[in-house]
Motif scaffolding. Structure first.
Motif, PDB file in Angstrom:
ATOM      1  N   ASP A 190       0.883  -1.178  -0.051  1.00 31.28           N
ATOM      2  CA  ASP A 190      -0.033  -0.033  -0.023  1.00 31.28           C
ATOM      3  C   ASP A 190       0.716   1.416  -0.110  1.00 31.28           C
ATOM      4  O   ASP A 190       0.514   2.417   0.860  1.00 31.28           O
ATOM      5  CB  ASP A 190      -0.992   0.093   1.189  1.00 31.28           C
ATOM      6  N   GLY A 191       1.935   1.220  -0.859  1.00 34.10           N
ATOM      7  CA  GLY A 191       2.673   2.461  -0.925  1.00 34.10           C
ATOM      8  C   GLY A 191       3.853   2.500   0.309  1.00 34.10           C
ATOM      9  O   GLY A 191       4.656   3.528   0.141  1.00 34.10           O
ATOM     10  N   ARG A 192       3.668   1.664   1.160  1.00 30.84           N
ATOM     11  CA  ARG A 192       4.696   2.109   2.536  1.00 30.84           C
ATOM     12  C   ARG A 192       5.752   0.926   2.674  1.00 30.84           C
ATOM     13  O   ARG A 192       5.546  -0.196   2.223  1.00 30.84           O
ATOM     14  CB  ARG A 192       3.880   1.625   3.837  1.00 30.84           C
ATOM     15  N   PRO A 193       7.005   1.470   2.673  1.00 34.09           N
ATOM     16  CA  PRO A 193       7.977   0.585   2.676  1.00 34.09           C
ATOM     17  C   PRO A 193       8.165  -0.370   3.679  1.00 34.09           C
ATOM     18  O   PRO A 193       8.081  -0.046   4.975  1.00 34.09           O
ATOM     19  CB  PRO A 193       9.254   1.559   2.718  1.00 34.09           C
ATOM     20  N   VAL A 194       8.296  -1.596   3.508  1.00 38.97           N
ATOM     21  CA  VAL A 194       8.268  -2.681   4.768  1.00 38.97           C
ATOM     22  C   VAL A 194       9.193  -3.873   4.632  1.00 38.97           C
ATOM     23  O   VAL A 194       9.743  -4.402   5.406  1.00 38.97           O
ATOM     24  CB  VAL A 194       6.727  -3.410   4.513  1.00 38.97           C
ATOM     25  N   GLY A 195       9.955  -3.775   3.396  1.00 38.87           N
ATOM     26  CA  GLY A 195      11.246  -4.913   3.382  1.00 38.87           C
ATOM     27  C   GLY A 195      12.211  -4.425   2.314  1.00 38.87           C
ATOM     28  O   GLY A 195      12.020  -3.469   1.543  1.00 38.87           O
ATOM     29  N   THR A 196      13.392  -4.878   2.582  1.00 39.13           N
ATOM     30  CA  THR A 196      14.490  -4.831   1.653  1.00 39.13           C
ATOM     31  C   THR A 196      15.431  -5.705   1.481  1.00 39.13           C
ATOM     32  O   THR A 196      15.444  -6.603   2.490  1.00 39.13           O
ATOM     33  CB  THR A 196      15.409  -3.447   2.013  1.00 39.13           C
ATOM     34  N   VAL A 197      16.391  -5.757   0.592  1.00 43.21           N
ATOM     35  CA  VAL A 197      17.301  -6.779   0.305  1.00 43.21           C
ATOM     36  C   VAL A 197      18.305  -6.093  -0.642  1.00 43.21           C
ATOM     37  O   VAL A 197      17.955  -5.164  -1.605  1.00 43.21           O
ATOM     38  CB  VAL A 197      16.723  -8.063  -0.320  1.00 43.21           C
ATOM     39  N   ARG A 198      19.692  -6.921  -0.517  1.00 44.62           N
ATOM     40  CA  ARG A 198      20.422  -5.966  -1.492  1.00 44.62           C
ATOM     41  C   ARG A 198      21.243  -7.290  -2.190  1.00 44.62           C
ATOM     42  O   ARG A 198      21.194  -8.358  -1.743  1.00 44.62           O
ATOM     43  CB  ARG A 198      21.499  -5.291  -1.007  1.00 44.62           C
ATOM     44  N   MET A 199      21.960  -6.855  -3.438  1.00 43.63           N
ATOM     45  CA  MET A 199      22.797  -8.001  -4.277  1.00 43.63           C
ATOM     46  C   MET A 199      24.085  -7.302  -4.532  1.00 43.63           C
ATOM     47  O   MET A 199      23.997  -6.543  -5.283  1.00 43.63           O
ATOM     48  CB  MET A 199      22.153  -8.518  -5.335  1.00 43.63           C
ATOM     49  N   VAL A 200      24.954  -8.014  -4.091  1.00 41.92           N
ATOM     50  CA  VAL A 200      26.667  -7.698  -4.661  1.00 41.92           C
ATOM     51  C   VAL A 200      26.908  -8.612  -5.777  1.00 41.92           C
ATOM     52  O   VAL A 200      26.600  -9.919  -5.575  1.00 41.92           O
ATOM     53  CB  VAL A 200      27.468  -7.639  -3.359  1.00 41.92           C
ATOM     54  N   ARG A 201      27.462  -8.221  -6.770  1.00 42.85           N
ATOM     55  CA  ARG A 201      27.918  -8.905  -7.866  1.00 42.85           C
ATOM     56  C   ARG A 201      29.423  -9.369  -7.506  1.00 42.85           C
ATOM     57  O   ARG A 201      30.225  -8.424  -7.093  1.00 42.85           O
ATOM     58  CB  ARG A 201      28.037  -8.306  -9.065  1.00 42.85           C
ATOM     59  N   ARG A 202      30.050 -10.502  -7.418  1.00 54.06           N
ATOM     60  CA  ARG A 202      31.128 -11.113  -7.092  1.00 54.06           C
ATOM     61  C   ARG A 202      31.362 -12.380  -7.998  1.00 54.06           C
ATOM     62  O   ARG A 202      30.922 -13.374  -7.916  1.00 54.06           O
ATOM     63  CB  ARG A 202      31.173 -11.436  -5.642  1.00 54.06           C
ATOM     64  N   ASP A 203      32.466 -11.945  -8.841  1.00 58.82           N
ATOM     65  CA  ASP A 203      32.921 -13.294  -9.602  1.00 58.82           C
ATOM     66  C   ASP A 203      31.880 -14.074 -10.303  1.00 58.82           C
ATOM     67  O   ASP A 203      31.699 -15.461 -10.186  1.00 58.82           O
ATOM     68  CB  ASP A 203      33.735 -14.278  -8.795  1.00 58.82           C
ATOM     69  N   GLY A 204      30.935 -13.453 -11.064  1.00 55.75           N
ATOM     70  CA  GLY A 204      29.839 -14.395 -11.730  1.00 55.75           C
ATOM     71  C   GLY A 204      28.652 -14.745 -10.812  1.00 55.75           C
ATOM     72  O   GLY A 204      27.923 -15.520 -11.263  1.00 55.75           O
ATOM     73  N   THR A 205      28.615 -14.245  -9.526  1.00 53.10           N
ATOM     74  CA  THR A 205      27.697 -14.779  -8.439  1.00 53.10           C
ATOM     75  C   THR A 205      26.970 -13.699  -7.983  1.00 53.10           C
ATOM     76  O   THR A 205      27.458 -12.526  -7.540  1.00 53.10           O
ATOM     77  CB  THR A 205      28.405 -15.449  -7.351  1.00 53.10           C
ATOM     78  N   GLY A 206      25.668 -13.655  -7.596  1.00 51.28           N
ATOM     79  CA  GLY A 206      24.973 -12.567  -7.043  1.00 51.28           C
ATOM     80  C   GLY A 206      25.191 -12.977  -5.490  1.00 51.28           C
ATOM     81  O   GLY A 206      24.670 -14.177  -5.059  1.00 51.28           O
ATOM     82  N   VAL A 207      25.539 -11.943  -4.753  1.00 51.91           N
ATOM     83  CA  VAL A 207      25.463 -12.354  -3.056  1.00 51.91           C
ATOM     84  C   VAL A 207      24.357 -11.700  -2.652  1.00 51.91           C
ATOM     85  O   VAL A 207      24.185 -10.278  -2.502  1.00 51.91           O
ATOM     86  CB  VAL A 207      26.848 -11.991  -2.452  1.00 51.91           C
ATOM     87  N   LEU A 208      23.385 -12.317  -2.349  1.00 51.11           N
ATOM     88  CA  LEU A 208      22.374 -11.706  -1.669  1.00 51.11           C
ATOM     89  C   LEU A 208      22.236 -11.352  -0.109  1.00 51.11           C
ATOM     90  O   LEU A 208      23.103 -12.142   0.602  1.00 51.11           O
ATOM     91  CB  LEU A 208      21.063 -12.766  -1.734  1.00 51.11           C
ATOM     92  N   GLY A 209      22.169 -10.247   0.517  1.00 45.78           N
ATOM     93  CA  GLY A 209      22.189  -9.755   1.751  1.00 45.78           C
ATOM     94  C   GLY A 209      21.208  -8.975   2.327  1.00 45.78           C
ATOM     95  O   GLY A 209      20.770  -8.198   1.638  1.00 45.78           O
ATOM     96  N   ARG A 210      21.403  -8.800   3.520  1.00 45.58           N
ATOM     97  CA  ARG A 210      20.712  -7.631   4.172  1.00 45.58           C
ATOM     98  C   ARG A 210      18.994  -7.749   4.033  1.00 45.58           C
ATOM     99  O   ARG A 210      18.394  -6.754   3.764  1.00 45.58           O
ATOM    100  CB  ARG A 210      21.149  -6.320   3.905  1.00 45.58           C
TER     101      ARG A 210
END
Length: 140
Positions: free
Chosen positions: A50-70
């Motif tokens: 409903d327009g309200r921020p409630v979750g987050t995640v980040r992805m870092v790229r490293r050597d052909g891999t996505g590292v999901l975090g936070r």
């Protein structure tokens, strides 16, 4: 529910507020350790209800891999599938970027959550900021 790639300073601030509420306030992570050198280069996602921020995640790229975090969802919004939706958003983004897999350093209390999403643990359990963690991977 809407999940989008963070593109502006307000969205970035919203994501950081969620992270601090979950990791610093709720889990006791020292504030100076929550933001790190990877934040500037990471792709961040924000979930809204409903327009309200409630979750987050980040992805870092490293050597052909996505590292999901936070990955963080506000307590009042948990149990509605937002965490899984954020993980799937990272996986789609990684595939579109041509990455071969997604890895993450999961809190061991969340291991079952990630296993249900197709991740497999590898290596030994270790401690990060006083919390037990395990590395996990999913091939795309």
């Amino acid at each position: 529910m809407e999940i989008s790639l963070v593109t502006g300073p307000q969205e970035r601030a919203d994501a950081e507020k969620i992270r601090f509420r979950v990791f610093v306030d709720e889990q006791g992570v020292p504030p100076e350790l929550e933001l790190d050198e990877h934040d500037a280069d990471a792709d961040h996602f924000l979930a809204r209800v409903d327009g309200r921020p409630v979750g987050t995640v980040r992805m870092v790229r490293r050597d052909g891999t996505g590292v999901l975090g936070r990955l963080a969802v506000l307590p009042e919004s948990r149990g509605a599938g937002l965490g899984a939706a954020l993980v799937r958003a990272v996986e789609r983004h990684a595939r579109e970027a041509g990455l071969r897999s997604v890895e993450l350093h999961a809190q061991t209390s969340a291991r079952g959550f990630y296993e249900r999403l197709g991740y497999e643990a590898y290596g030994e359990e270790d401690i990060e900021v006083g919390i037990p963690h395990i590395w996990m991977r999913k091939r795309l």
